[in-house]
Design a protein around this motif. Structure first.
Motif, PDB file in Angstrom:
ATOM      1  N   PRO A 204       0.749  -0.894  -0.023  1.00 44.60           N
ATOM      2  CA  PRO A 204      -0.143   0.250  -0.085  1.00 44.60           C
ATOM      3  C   PRO A 204       0.564   1.606  -0.241  1.00 44.60           C
TER       4      PRO A 204
ATOM      5  N   LYS B   6       1.596   2.698  -3.412  1.00 42.46           N
ATOM      6  CA  LYS B   6       0.599   2.806  -5.129  1.00 42.46           C
ATOM      7  C   LYS B   6       0.332   4.292  -4.906  1.00 42.46           C
TER       8      LYS B   6
ATOM      9  N   ASN C  48       0.812   8.047   1.779  1.00 39.84           N
ATOM     10  CA  ASN C  48       0.352   6.638   1.119  1.00 39.84           C
ATOM     11  C   ASN C  48       0.562   5.610   2.696  1.00 39.84           C
TER      12      ASN C  48
ATOM     13  N   TRP D  41      -1.288   3.575   5.759  1.00 40.88           N
ATOM     14  CA  TRP D  41      -0.738   2.551   6.383  1.00 40.88           C
ATOM     15  C   TRP D  41      -0.515   2.597   7.829  1.00 40.88           C
TER      16      TRP D  41
END
Ligand code: ZN
Length: 237
Positions: A135, A138, A213, A217
């Motif tokens: 993630p 991304k 991101n 996370w």
């Protein structure tokens, strides 16, 4: 809303003209204005705010901490570093940027010297994505190209990362584990290497994407108020 607190020691920007020309309002405000969104709200603090201790309430109200420090790691009181360490064990997320590899809370969380090799040459860096499914990667292609960064090289004396998301490669030939994920207690820790104070790295949209991101996370999914080791006297059966 994810509540983020950015710590920046805020010394280079006041003492060094080169840094001031890149970050006139300080690295903390550059990160704040780039990262803040409908989903992320950001508070900033500097060394002046932590010199005499850190308000426990601030840590309780922070979902994800972001730490940038370099020349004044030693001026952060041990109690502050320990409070941040404990907050992570309870579940707070934390992101260490660039020279934060030598900060007191990072070393407490890693338990190793966190040394590396370095050279201030303005090398071109490619930040390679090792795990496109992660993630934190991304929206990033194969790599992020930074025209100039401080060169960091292996060996980087950290524990083996739980997940390695990025590897940096530099013009001079060095490679470096540039994006490392850990779990410590209930909390998530991300180390991200780019971000030398004299280069506009925190104005690079892809670097900001990675930091955003990482905030998502590291946002806690489980957090406790106190760490306990209960003595359960009565057996279940
Ligand atoms: Zn640096």
């Amino acid at each position: 809303m994810i509540k983020v607190t950015v710590y920046n020691e805020f010394i280079h920007e006041r003492e060094d003209e080169n840094t001031r020309s890149v970050y006139p309002d300080g690295i903390h405000n550059a990160i704040k204005s780039a990262v803040e969104s409908d989903e992320i709200t950001v508070k900033t603090i500097t060394l002046d705010d932590v010199k005499n201790g850190l308000d426990r309430q601030l840590l309780d109200d922070t979902d994800v901490f972001i730490w940038w420090g370099h020349m004044a790691h030693d001026l952060v009181p041990d109690e502050v570093a320990e409070a941040v360490h404990q907050a992570v064990l309870k579940g707070m997320g934390i992101i260490f940027l660039h020279s934060g590899h030598h900060s007191k809370p990072f070393k407490l969380l890693m338990g190793t010297p966190c040394n590396l090799t370095w050279r201030e040459d303005g090398d071109r860096e490619l930040v390679w994505v090792c795990n496109p499914a992660h993630p934190i990667a991304k929206g990033i292609g194969r790599f992020i190209k930074l025209d100039h960064e401080e060169t960091y090289g292996e060996p980087f004396s950290i524990p083996e990362p739980d997940e390695l998301v990025f590897i940096g490669s530099f013009e001079g030939g060095e490679v470096f584990r540039a994006g490392c994920c850990y779990r410590r207690g209930n909390g998530k820790v991300f180390y991200f290497q780019p971000g030398h104070e004299t280069f506009p790295t925190f104005k690079n949209p892809e670097i900001i994407t990675v930091i955003k991101n990482a905030v998502h996370w590291a946002n806690p999914d489980y957090r406790v108020k106190e760490l306990e080791c209960p003595n359960v006297k009565k057996p279940l059966e």
